[in-house]
Design an enzyme around this catalytic site. Structure first.
Site: not given
Ligand code: BEZ
Length: 212
Positions: A48, A125
């Site tokens: 993110c 996402r």
């Molecule tokens: C992240 O790194 O943004 C992320 C990865 C997996 C699940 C939720 C967030």
């Protein structure tokens, strides 16, 4: 949780009113502009973080297209404020667009952003392109593990805007400035006219340079 209900392409976007890092916002606030509404799973997570940095850097490109970015997650407003501040301190990037604090999940549910197979507490996402009349024109769903391609988001926006402006479609891997596609004929008569055009590849396939 039972089935996930999603907005529909070509239908009005679900209304919302929510708190954001730039004050309360409603869907109606964005009338007359293209709205790019995107969810991320959680603040203070690495993928993110890369997405927010990339969206923030591309914000002028969205603005140049008359589009507004609006982020969202099921975090609190305070978490958003702390994370955005950290992005500025550690990565030197100021996020210029508002981020919705969808703490009660009202927007996430209305837009089908929670995919129970991935998580019941975080949004996947998801990205929605809503046109200046409030109609959903595109939806992109990515899993939590994969950061989105911002050039592809901009390319899709360019395609949608060309369709709205000129009634043209765009071929695979199209880039702005390249030939676009005229809609296929809808009647025998139109098909005959198209077939007789030496500029057409076939009765159903004619490219046209996009208007300036
Ligand atoms: C992240 O790194 O943004 C992320 C990865 C997996 C699940 C939720 C967030």
């Amino acid at each position: 949780m039972s089935g996930v209900s999603l907005p529909r392409l070509g239908s009005p976007a679900p209304e919302f009113e929510a708190e954001s890092t730039q004050g309360r916002v409603t869907l109606a606030d964005f009338r007359g502009q293209w709205l790019v509404l995107f969810s991320h799973p959680a603040d203070f997570t690495p993928v993110c973080t890369t997405e927010f940095i990339a969206f923030a850097k591309a914000a002028p490109a969205f603005e140049a297209r008359g589009a507004v970015l609006l982020g969202l997650s099921i975090d609190s407003l305070y978490a958003h404020l702390a994370w955005l501040q950290r992005l500025e301190e550690r990565f030197g990037v100021a996020v210029p667009f508002p981020v919705l604090a969808d703490h009660d999940r009202a927007v996430a549910m209305a837009y089908g952003m929670i995919m129970p197979g991935e998580s019941t507490t975080e949004t996947s996402r998801c990205l929605f392109m809503i046109d200046p009349d409030g109609i959903v024109r595109a939806m992109i769903y990515y899993p939590m593990s994969a950061g989105r391609s911002i050039p592809e988001v901009l390319r899709l926006l360019d395609s949608l805007q060309l369709t709205r402006r000129a009634g043209l479609a765009t071929p695979a891997d199209w880039q702005p400035g390249e030939p676009a596609i005229e809609p296929a004929p809808r009647s025998i008569e139109e098909a005959r006219v198209r077939a007789a055009d030496p500029a057409a590849r076939d009765w159903f396939f004619r490219l046209r340079p996009p208007p300036a």
